[in-house]
Design a protein around this motif. Structure first.
Motif, short mmCIF file in Angstrom:
data_model
loop_
_atom_site.label_atom_id
_atom_site.label_comp_id
_atom_site.label_asym_id
_atom_site.label_seq_id
_atom_site.Cartn_x
_atom_site.Cartn_y
_atom_site.Cartn_z
N THR A 153 6.58 -1.17 5.09
CA THR A 153 5.17 -0.79 4.95
C THR A 153 4.97 0.71 4.90
O THR A 153 3.83 1.18 4.90
N ARG A 154 6.06 1.48 4.86
CA ARG A 154 5.91 2.93 4.78
C ARG A 154 7.10 3.54 4.06
O ARG A 154 8.19 2.95 4.00
N LEU A 155 6.86 4.71 3.50
CA LEU A 155 7.93 5.52 2.92
C LEU A 155 8.45 6.47 3.99
O LEU A 155 7.65 7.12 4.68
N GLU A 156 9.76 6.55 4.12
CA GLU A 156 10.38 7.45 5.10
C GLU A 156 10.76 8.74 4.40
O GLU A 156 11.72 8.79 3.61
N GLU B 146 0.82 -1.21 0.00
CA GLU B 146 0.00 0.00 0.00
C GLU B 146 0.86 1.26 0.00
O GLU B 146 0.48 2.28 -0.61
N CYS B 147 2.02 1.20 0.65
CA CYS B 147 2.86 2.40 0.74
C CYS B 147 3.42 2.82 -0.62
O CYS B 147 3.83 3.98 -0.80
N ARG C 52 1.65 2.67 -3.33
CA ARG C 52 0.51 3.06 -4.17
C ARG C 52 0.62 4.51 -4.60
O ARG C 52 0.23 4.89 -5.70
N TRP D 86 12.58 3.79 0.97
CA TRP D 86 11.77 2.60 1.16
C TRP D 86 12.68 1.38 1.13
O TRP D 86 13.69 1.35 0.40
#
Length: 665
Positions: A309-312, A268-269, A271, A304
């Protein structure tokens, strides 16, 4: 008719030799990195508008500055490169250049020593795309060229840089192929995006693998029968791949491993939401991915990791990145520009930047002292220790400063009231831009284009002359999603003109309440067409119009333009009449009460100069007086990018003088 020959004073000999000083480039485009990351190259233009090749020594150690060097050959050193030339940075600092000449491509090698160029051959192809080989051997080929006839086939060539060897064809592929991602470090396996044409006239894209030794093709990505699947990045060491596919129901980024039986992952991150995510570099050994996120006028940068699960987000200054990068032990290198920073090379220490800490730079061997005001207290009163500089994780090298020592004019983004909702704009003039004595609304070309939060020489010149500038990204502009961009499909001069008129009404009303004058309009190409339409539709809202390289209507442009532009007009439905009538500048000439300046290059390859000549004839026919009601300037030997070619300062001075003037009658 007034024609201005754009003569440029010759450069001094010191600017062309091996010891040439660092260039004062105001524009830089088409950055490319050498395979080992030790060098980069780009096209650069100084204030005179002449484009030249620039080689960058990036250095191999963290904290080491990146240094640009203009590359001008000793023989014929005044030749200006075409802004559309392709470059490949070579590992020794030289640059491979591809020049498009009619229906063929000329390949040359530019050295760093001021000597004459070496020929790398000519190819009789309509189009050519260059890719650097990942590990060029000594004396061997340095690049791969994908050539196309534009119709049915793609040829593959190996290009050498020794000045003797001609390009060697290694494959002939049925169909059209683009992209190009290396799957191995030796340069044998290349992933290409192949266009598969369907019976209904549409097409889809699938990634295949070309074996340069055998010449064979094999499929790589085909997630579903009907999806578009592209490979966008690969780390040959770990096998990490990043793909872009619409198989999940929308265009998204995913990841996987070469040779793995596991399905691709579409977290999802990745997307992106409203942002367009672009993987630009993979950190060797750690597999962290630098992701450029574009939305509207600006860019951001994030980190990433596979499985994450996330972008920093990385804390970088507002601006615009160049979409390409190289990551090595020396850090992440990317081209970057901001309104008050001409394009240059950003060096990013990702870990230091994320930590928020600083790190002292190595101290010089001797104390660095600077004199201060003397006094009776002795030595301590006449010297002081200069504070030791520190690293923050962000550095910009090679950004040109103003010749007078003053800072460049800054700009920021604002939200403006469009006809169907808010639109973003870039403004120069600080918080008081709306109440400036002279306010110019700048309209970009395209229409599939936009103003960005980057250095723009013409807008800088207007702002430096004391004018405030508002540059809106009305409907039809790119970078704001598909719906915003496609609003002008079959509707040139429709929703975008509505937005411009709404802005003129809103801004003009506020200025009138303050006792200020009307807005001046400035536009280039499609923006010039839009500016003339707006001035003819709402003459009471506009004081002056500067139209550079305008066309008169979509239909008139389609009838006169070359094949490429004619194809664009057909795809976008430029000739479609709107329900309330055609959008034709000639039909509105009688309503133009604002004074008009028209500038057009007599060798414009995109919008024929006959469009402006016809406008001039119509203005004269209806009784307008040249030199009083309008000015017409035909720039000799200039093309479509007339404000970015030789003689640009002369035309920018003309624009600034015209837009600052106030009609007295």
């Amino acid at each position: 008719m007034t024609a201005i020959p754009l003569t440029v004073p010759p450069r001094s000999s010191s600017a062309t030799g091996p010891g040439a000083s660092v260039s004062a480039a105001l524009r830089r485009v088409s950055f490319t990195f050498a395979a080992d990351g030790a060098h980069a190259a780009c096209l650069a233009a100084e204030a005179d508008g002449r484009w030249f090749v620039e080689s960058w020594r990036l250095g191999g150690a963290a904290g080491e500055a990146c240094a640009p060097q203009p590359l001008r050959p000793g023989a014929g050193g005044l030749r200006s490169e075409d802004v559309h030339a392709q470059l490949v940075a070579l590992t020794d600092g030289r640059v491979l250049i591809c020049r498009h000449e009619d229906a063929r491509q000329q390949l040359i090698v530019r050295g760093t020593d001021g000597q004459a160029d070496l020929s790398a051959g000519r190819l009789p192809l309509a189009g050519l795309r260059l890719l650097p080989l990942p590990a060029p051997g000594a004396g061997g080929p340095v690049a791969l060229a994908l050539g196309t006839d534009g119709q049915s086939s793609t040829s593959v060539w190996l290009v050498s840089a020794d000045g003797v060897s001609a390009p060697q064809q290694v494959a002939e592929l049925p169909g059209l192929f683009g992209g190009g991602v290396w799957l191995d470090r030796g340069g044998r396996l290349l992933a290409l995006d192949g266009l598969q044409r369907l019976g209904d006239g549409t097409g889809r894209v699938k990634t295949i693998v070309l074996d340069l030794v055998s010449g064979g093709l094999s499929p790589l990505l085909e997630l579903t029968e009907h999806s578009n699947d592209r490979l966008v990045a690969c780390d040959p060491g770990s096998g990490l791949i990043l793909v872009r596919s619409d198989a999940p129901g929308e265009d998204r980024l995913g990841w996987g491993r070469l040779g793995s039986a596991e399905p691709l992952h579409f977290p999802e991150c990745l997307r992106g939401g409203r942002h367009f995510l672009r993987p630009v570099a993979i950190e060797p050994g750690r597999n962290r991915v630098a992701v450029q996120a574009d939305w509207g006028a600006g860019s951001t940068l994030a980190l990433w990791e596979p499985g994450g699960t996330r972008l920093e987000p990385l804390p970088i200054p507002p601006g615009r990145f160049g979409g390409v990068a190289h990551w090595s032990a020396a850090g992440l290198r990317m081209p970057y520009s901001a309104p008050d920073h001409p394009a240059a090379m950003a060096s990013i220490d990702v870990d230091l930047l994320l930590s928020g800490e600083t790190r002292p730079l190595p101290q010089p061997e001797k104390p660095r002292l600077a004199p201060v005001q003397g006094g009776s207290a002795g030595l301590a009163s006449v010297v002081q220790v200069i504070p030791q500089p520190v690293e923050t994780g962000w550095r910009l090298d090679g950004s040109t400063r103003r010749s007078d020592g003053r800072p460049w004019e800054s700009a920021r983004t604002v939200t403006l009231p469009g006809a169907a909702g808010p639109v973003e704009g870039v403004v120069y003039g600080g918080d008081a831009w709306l109440s400036a004595e002279h306010l110019v609304m700048a309209l970009h070309g395209g229409p599939a284009d936009a103003w960005h939060l980057e250095f723009e020489p013409t807008l800088q010149r207007l702002a430096a002359e004391g004018m405030a500038v508002v540059a809106p990204n009305q409907r039809g502009s790119t970078g704001y999603g598909v719906e915003h961009a496609q609003a002008v499909q079959h509707a040139w001069g429709g929703p975008d003109l509505e937005d411009v008129l709404a802005l003129l009404q809103s801004i003009g009303g506020q200025r009138e309440s303050l006792g200020l004058g009307r807005v001046a309009l400035f536009g280039v190409s499609y923006g010039a067409f839009l500016a003339l339409l707006a001035a003819g539709t709402a003459p009471d809202l506009v004081t002056r119009v500067a139209a550079v390289s305008p066309f008169l209507s979509g239909a008139r442009l389609a009838a006169e333009a070359g094949p490429a532009v004619r194809g664009l007009t057909e795809r976008m439905g430029a000739a479609t009449d709107l329900p309330d009538g055609p959008r034709d500048v000639l039909l509105l000439c009688h309503r133009l009460t604002a004074e008009v300046l028209v500038v057009h290059g007599d060798r414009d390859e995109v919008v024929p100069v006959t469009q402006s000549r016809l406008l001039r004839q119509e203005l004269l026919r209806i009784g307008r007086v040249e030199g009083a009601d309008f000015q017409y300037v035909e720039a000799a030997r200039a093309g479509h990018e007339v404000l970015a070619e030789e003689g640009a300062p002369l035309l920018q001075e003309l624009l600034a003088s015209f837009l600052r003037s106030v009609r007295t009658v």
